[in-house]
Write a protein that holds these residues in place. Structure first.
Motif, PDB file in Angstrom:
ATOM      1  N   TRP A   4       0.683  -2.985  -7.264  1.00  0.00           N
ATOM      2  CA  TRP A   4       1.754  -2.191  -6.660  1.00  0.00           C
ATOM      3  C   TRP A   4       1.926  -0.820  -7.314  1.00  0.00           C
ATOM      4  CZ3 TRP A   4       5.553  -3.875  -2.870  1.00  0.00           C
ATOM      5  CH2 TRP A   4       5.274  -5.125  -2.330  1.00  0.00           C
ATOM      6  N   PHE A   5       1.764  -0.708  -8.634  1.00  0.00           N
ATOM      7  CA  PHE A   5       2.083   0.549  -9.302  1.00  0.00           C
ATOM      8  C   PHE A   5       0.913   1.166 -10.066  1.00  0.00           C
ATOM      9  CE2 PHE A   5       6.356  -1.285  -8.834  1.00  0.00           C
ATOM     10  CZ  PHE A   5       7.022  -0.187  -8.296  1.00  0.00           C
ATOM     11  N   CYS A   6      -0.003   0.372 -10.545  1.00  0.00           N
ATOM     12  CA  CYS A   6      -1.067   0.893 -11.404  1.00  0.00           C
ATOM     13  C   CYS A   6      -2.016   1.802 -10.628  1.00  0.00           C
ATOM     14  CB  CYS A   6      -1.836  -0.272 -12.024  1.00  0.00           C
ATOM     15  SG  CYS A   6      -3.223   0.260 -13.068  1.00  0.00           S
ATOM     16  N   GLY A   7      -2.372   2.934 -11.225  1.00  0.00           N
ATOM     17  CA  GLY A   7      -3.301   3.853 -10.575  1.00  0.00           C
ATOM     18  C   GLY A   7      -4.702   3.284 -10.464  1.00  0.00           C
ATOM     19  N   CYS A   8      -5.141   2.538 -11.497  1.00  0.00           N
ATOM     20  CA  CYS A   8      -6.469   1.915 -11.437  1.00  0.00           C
ATOM     21  C   CYS A   8      -6.534   0.906 -10.299  1.00  0.00           C
ATOM     22  CB  CYS A   8      -6.787   1.215 -12.760  1.00  0.00           C
ATOM     23  SG  CYS A   8      -6.780   2.298 -14.207  1.00  0.00           S
ATOM     24  N   GLY A   9      -5.487   0.083 -10.188  1.00  0.00           N
ATOM     25  CA  GLY A   9      -5.432  -0.867  -9.094  1.00  0.00           C
ATOM     26  C   GLY A   9      -5.280  -0.193  -7.753  1.00  0.00           C
ATOM     27  N   LEU A  19       1.194   9.301  -6.062  1.00  0.00           N
ATOM     28  CA  LEU A  19       1.518  10.670  -5.684  1.00  0.00           C
ATOM     29  C   LEU A  19       2.707  11.217  -6.462  1.00  0.00           C
ATOM     30  CD1 LEU A  19       0.644  12.890  -3.665  1.00  0.00           C
ATOM     31  CD2 LEU A  19       2.359  11.991  -2.087  1.00  0.00           C
ATOM     32  N   VAL A  20       3.744  10.400  -6.652  1.00  0.00           N
ATOM     33  CA  VAL A  20       4.978  10.871  -7.277  1.00  0.00           C
ATOM     34  C   VAL A  20       4.960  10.663  -8.794  1.00  0.00           C
ATOM     35  CG1 VAL A  20       7.485  10.580  -7.378  1.00  0.00           C
ATOM     36  CG2 VAL A  20       6.298  10.494  -5.181  1.00  0.00           C
ATOM     37  N   PHE A  21       4.738   9.415  -9.234  1.00  0.00           N
ATOM     38  CA  PHE A  21       4.834   9.112 -10.656  1.00  0.00           C
ATOM     39  C   PHE A  21       3.654   9.655 -11.455  1.00  0.00           C
ATOM     40  CE2 PHE A  21       7.416   5.181  -9.360  1.00  0.00           C
ATOM     41  CZ  PHE A  21       8.592   5.916  -9.392  1.00  0.00           C
ATOM     42  N   ALA A  22       2.443   9.465 -10.928  1.00  0.00           N
ATOM     43  CA  ALA A  22       1.251   9.816 -11.704  1.00  0.00           C
ATOM     44  C   ALA A  22       0.814  11.257 -11.501  1.00  0.00           C
ATOM     45  CB  ALA A  22       0.096   8.881 -11.337  1.00  0.00           C
ATOM     46  N   TYR A  23       1.199  11.879 -10.372  1.00  0.00           N
ATOM     47  CA  TYR A  23       0.684  13.225 -10.096  1.00  0.00           C
ATOM     48  C   TYR A  23       1.761  14.295 -10.217  1.00  0.00           C
ATOM     49  CZ  TYR A  23      -2.271  16.810  -7.995  1.00  0.00           C
ATOM     50  OH  TYR A  23      -3.018  17.952  -7.781  1.00  0.00           O
ATOM     51  N   PHE A  24       2.844  14.189  -9.443  1.00  0.00           N
ATOM     52  CA  PHE A  24       3.840  15.260  -9.416  1.00  0.00           C
ATOM     53  C   PHE A  24       4.797  15.212 -10.605  1.00  0.00           C
ATOM     54  CE2 PHE A  24       2.974  15.420  -4.728  1.00  0.00           C
ATOM     55  CZ  PHE A  24       2.461  16.698  -4.744  1.00  0.00           C
ATOM     56  N   LEU A  25       5.227  14.021 -11.026  1.00  0.00           N
ATOM     57  CA  LEU A  25       6.213  13.935 -12.100  1.00  0.00           C
ATOM     58  C   LEU A  25       5.753  14.582 -13.407  1.00  0.00           C
ATOM     59  CD1 LEU A  25       8.997  12.989 -12.934  1.00  0.00           C
ATOM     60  CD2 LEU A  25       8.023  10.762 -13.515  1.00  0.00           C
ATOM     61  N   LYS A  51       1.712 -10.760 -12.465  1.00  0.00           N
ATOM     62  CA  LYS A  51       1.206  -9.428 -12.795  1.00  0.00           C
ATOM     63  C   LYS A  51       0.973  -8.554 -11.570  1.00  0.00           C
ATOM     64  CE  LYS A  51      -3.260  -9.496 -14.100  1.00  0.00           C
ATOM     65  NZ  LYS A  51      -4.463  -9.961 -14.828  1.00  0.00           N
ATOM     66  N   ARG A  52       1.180  -9.105 -10.364  1.00  0.00           N
ATOM     67  CA  ARG A  52       0.923  -8.329  -9.156  1.00  0.00           C
ATOM     68  C   ARG A  52       1.830  -7.107  -9.062  1.00  0.00           C
ATOM     69  NH1 ARG A  52       3.736 -11.669  -4.210  1.00  0.00           N
ATOM     70  NH2 ARG A  52       5.319 -12.800  -5.395  1.00  0.00           N
ATOM     71  N   TRP A  53       3.050  -7.175  -9.621  1.00  0.00           N
ATOM     72  CA  TRP A  53       3.969  -6.039  -9.523  1.00  0.00           C
ATOM     73  C   TRP A  53       3.344  -4.774 -10.114  1.00  0.00           C
ATOM     74  CZ3 TRP A  53       6.000  -3.060 -13.497  1.00  0.00           C
ATOM     75  CH2 TRP A  53       5.754  -3.513 -14.790  1.00  0.00           C
ATOM     76  N   TYR A  54       2.513  -4.954 -11.124  1.00  0.00           N
ATOM     77  CA  TYR A  54       1.883  -3.801 -11.769  1.00  0.00           C
ATOM     78  C   TYR A  54       0.481  -3.549 -11.213  1.00  0.00           C
ATOM     79  CZ  TYR A  54       0.589  -0.544 -15.470  1.00  0.00           C
ATOM     80  OH  TYR A  54       0.201   0.569 -16.164  1.00  0.00           O
ATOM     81  N   CYS A  55      -0.374  -4.567 -11.278  1.00  0.00           N
ATOM     82  CA  CYS A  55      -1.786  -4.389 -10.940  1.00  0.00           C
ATOM     83  C   CYS A  55      -2.011  -4.042  -9.479  1.00  0.00           C
ATOM     84  CB  CYS A  55      -2.568  -5.657 -11.290  1.00  0.00           C
ATOM     85  SG  CYS A  55      -2.565  -6.064 -13.047  1.00  0.00           S
ATOM     86  N   THR A  87       0.819  -1.210   0.000  1.00  0.00           N
ATOM     87  CA  THR A  87       0.000   0.000   0.000  1.00  0.00           C
ATOM     88  C   THR A  87       0.852   1.258   0.000  1.00  0.00           C
ATOM     89  OG1 THR A  87      -1.677  -1.216   1.245  1.00  0.00           O
ATOM     90  CG2 THR A  87      -1.901   1.177   1.167  1.00  0.00           C
ATOM     91  N   ILE A  88       1.963   1.249   0.710  1.00  0.00           N
ATOM     92  CA  ILE A  88       2.865   2.402   0.701  1.00  0.00           C
ATOM     93  C   ILE A  88       3.409   2.630  -0.708  1.00  0.00           C
ATOM     94  CG2 ILE A  88       5.099   3.245   1.512  1.00  0.00           C
ATOM     95  CD1 ILE A  88       4.519   1.935   4.190  1.00  0.00           C
ATOM     96  N   VAL A  89       3.759   1.557  -1.411  1.00  0.00           N
ATOM     97  CA  VAL A  89       4.253   1.680  -2.783  1.00  0.00           C
ATOM     98  C   VAL A  89       3.159   2.223  -3.695  1.00  0.00           C
ATOM     99  CG1 VAL A  89       5.108   0.396  -4.785  1.00  0.00           C
ATOM    100  CG2 VAL A  89       5.983  -0.129  -2.508  1.00  0.00           C
ATOM    101  N   VAL A  90       1.929   1.739  -3.523  1.00  0.00           N
ATOM    102  CA  VAL A  90       0.800   2.222  -4.329  1.00  0.00           C
ATOM    103  C   VAL A  90       0.598   3.723  -4.116  1.00  0.00           C
ATOM    104  CG1 VAL A  90      -1.712   2.189  -4.476  1.00  0.00           C
ATOM    105  CG2 VAL A  90      -0.449   0.049  -4.555  1.00  0.00           C
TER     106      VAL A  90
END
Length: 537
Positions: free
Chosen positions: A270-275, A187-193, A264-268, A179-182
């Motif tokens: 941990w990192f994906c905004g939809c997930g 916050l960083v990759f999808a919003y501020f970057l 696929k858990r690494w993306y769905c 959850t911390i990674v999500v």
């Protein structure tokens, strides 16, 4: 009979003082949103006061409510009473929430004027969009638009409700780290970057979402001229070209390699905004996913149909551009023929991949792989015929029309209105389960060529059903656990909730050798067991 007003507690449990305070403070923030949205054709001042007040009310409201819901509670996950709650049992609150979310998405996609976008003199903003102008000027030095408003709400929901998720699952290390990674990724990759890249001049060409973990095929517009042209433009170098190369490498190399090792858990998950939104804001609705075999059959056909549609759309768009030479990647595509060679090579790689998985796999799913190989063969032949005839339409349909259809039906209605607006009615992973092309792409790799699996210890299973109930992807986990079979499903996103809610430690997320990953020798129970006398019925 008295009514239960608690949103998270047991049936019969009422709101405590902290929860009431939290809801009251949150209500103030929602009132500000409704106030500005309802006055879409007017200006409410001062926005510099109301915007931070709204943010503060969401922060404090969520904090107080979470404290009241989980303070003093023992370690462990409590989902008691979810089927008695009008918000989580498709009751009255669920329908009200679903309607409001759906209306918001309708305004967002098709009627941004009702949010106040450009409704003032000289195109200035009014209403809800104007409330975010101050923050937009701080980050982007220009007025907000509906997508800035949406991105801000989206990020706030993941961060604030992510904190609630952390408190609820505080006993589980995997859930805490995930959850911390999500939250960090959103916050960083999808919003501020994207704002940082825009400030550096990398966004002059008009492409906005530069999330480095949001690439093709989820970002279906990645390989289109309105994204390609600015990325290769001289004014946006070297950042534009770096992002283009990163996106291509991410799709062709990074995604399949990491999916092979960890699923696929690494993306769905941990990192994906939809997930990320599904796991945080949608956590209360995960039990609403349909676990029936019929839903599973529909899921497989729909998600793979969407994925195929994305590939066809991309081929059609790129075919038209290369044939007309509307743009050229000078370091890659010096001529029209080379562009066609790249497209045919892409189709050939897809065909080879499907045939490789077909001959490596010995299960019942070989027919689906054969269908995939047939589709890629058909597309290649069709493009080759059209190219030989000089036809500028790869499949007899204008490429921009195909893209418009996809954007309307899949990008807007499916992923937005149904995928998020229907959280309280259909569960939190409708889009991820039935429509996401990225999930479909990784699902094929995970199912047929991956080291990831969920192992089960059938001898310890007590058939409580917690795992199946809280599987957001609609997998009947208990069915596998009772038989001691590993769970190897293309739809599994590896969220780990099934393992977290299991009272006996039956389930475990593992990465191991491919050999023995699919165990087709389940434990035989009851009437399925062999008998000493074969004549005894």
């Amino acid at each position: 009979m008295e009514t239960n007003y608690s949103l998270t507690g047991d049936a019969g449990q009422y709101l405590n003082t902290w929860q009431k305070i939290g809801l009251g403070i949150t209500g103030l923030g929602l009132f500000i949103v409704v106030l500005y949205w309802g006055n879409w054709n007017s200006q409410i001042e001062p926005s510099w006061f109301f915007f931070p007040l709204m943010i503060a009310s969401f922060v404090l409201g969520t904090g107080f409510y979470t404290w009241g819901a989980y303070k003093g509670a023992p370690a462990g996950i409590k989902n008691n009473g979810v089927y008695f709650n009008p918000l989580t049992n498709r009751g009255s609150l669920a329908w009200v929430s679903g309607v409001l979310l759906t209306l918001f998405y309708v305004c967002l996609y098709w009627f941004p004027g009702h949010l106040g976008l450009g409704m003032g003199a000289n195109g200035t903003n009014l209403g809800l969009v104007a409330l975010f102008d101050g923050l937009s000027h701080l980050f982007r030095n220009k007025d907000a638009d509906q997508w800035f408003v949406y991105g801000t709400f989206y990020t706030l929901a993941i961060v604030f409700l992510g904190v609630k998720f952390l408190v609820k699952y505080r006993h589980n290390k995997y859930q805490i780290i995930r959850t911390i990674v999500v939250m960090f990724s959103q916050l960083v990759f999808a919003y501020f970057l994207p704002f940082i890249l825009e400030a550096l001049g990398a966004n002059d060409g008009g492409y906005y979402n530069l999330n480095p973990v949001n690439y093709y095929p989820l970002n279906y517009s990645f390989i289109t001229p309105d994204r390609i042209d600015p990325m290769v433009a001289d004014v946006n170098q070297p950042i534009g070209m770096a992002y283009l190369v990163w996106g291509i490498i991410g799709f062709l190399i990074i995604t399949p390699v990491i999916t092979y090792y960890v699923g696929k858990r690494w993306y769905c998950s941990w990192f994906c905004g939809c997930g990320g939104l599904a796991e945080t804001a949608g956590d209360s609705f995960r039990h609403l996913s349909d676990k029936s075999v019929t839903a599973w059959k529909i899921e497989r056909w729909v998600i793979h149909s969407v994925m195929v549609f994305v590939f066809i759309m991309t081929l059609a768009v790129m075919y038209t551009y290369f044939l007309n030479q509307e743009f050229a990647l000078q370091f890659i595509v010096p001529s029209r023929g080379a562009g066609m060679f790249i497209l045919f090579g892409w189709v050939a790689l897809g065909l080879i991949a499907f045939l490789f998985l077909y001959f490596k796999n010995k299960g019942k799913s070989r027919k689906y792989l054969l269908v995939g190989a047939a589709i890629f063969t058909f597309l290649g032949v069709l493009m080759l015929v059209n190219y030989s005839l000089g036809n500028h339409q790869a499949f007899g349909i204008a490429s921009y029309k195909i893209k418009q259809w996809y954007g309307f039906f899949i990008g807007a209605i499916f992923s937005g209105i149904i995928g998020v607006g229907f959280y309280p009615l259909l569960g939190n992973r409708v889009w991820c389960r039935f429509g996401c092309p990225m999930a479909g792409y990784m699902g094929i790799i995970q199912r047929f060529k991956s080291r990831f699996r969920i192992t089960t210890n059938g001898g310890q299973c007590i058939s409580c059903g917690n795992c199946s109930t809280y599987c957001e992807q609609g997998i009947d986990v208990r069915w596998y656990a009772q038989r001691g079979q590993n769970i190897v499903r293309a739809s599994c996103v590896g969220c780990g909730i099934c393992s977290a809610v299991c009272p006996r430690g039956v389930l475990k997320l593992e990465n191991g050798p491919e050999e023995g990953r699919v165990n087709d020798n389940p434990i035989l129970l009851g009437n399925d067991m062999p008998r000493m006398n074969p004549n005894v019925k």
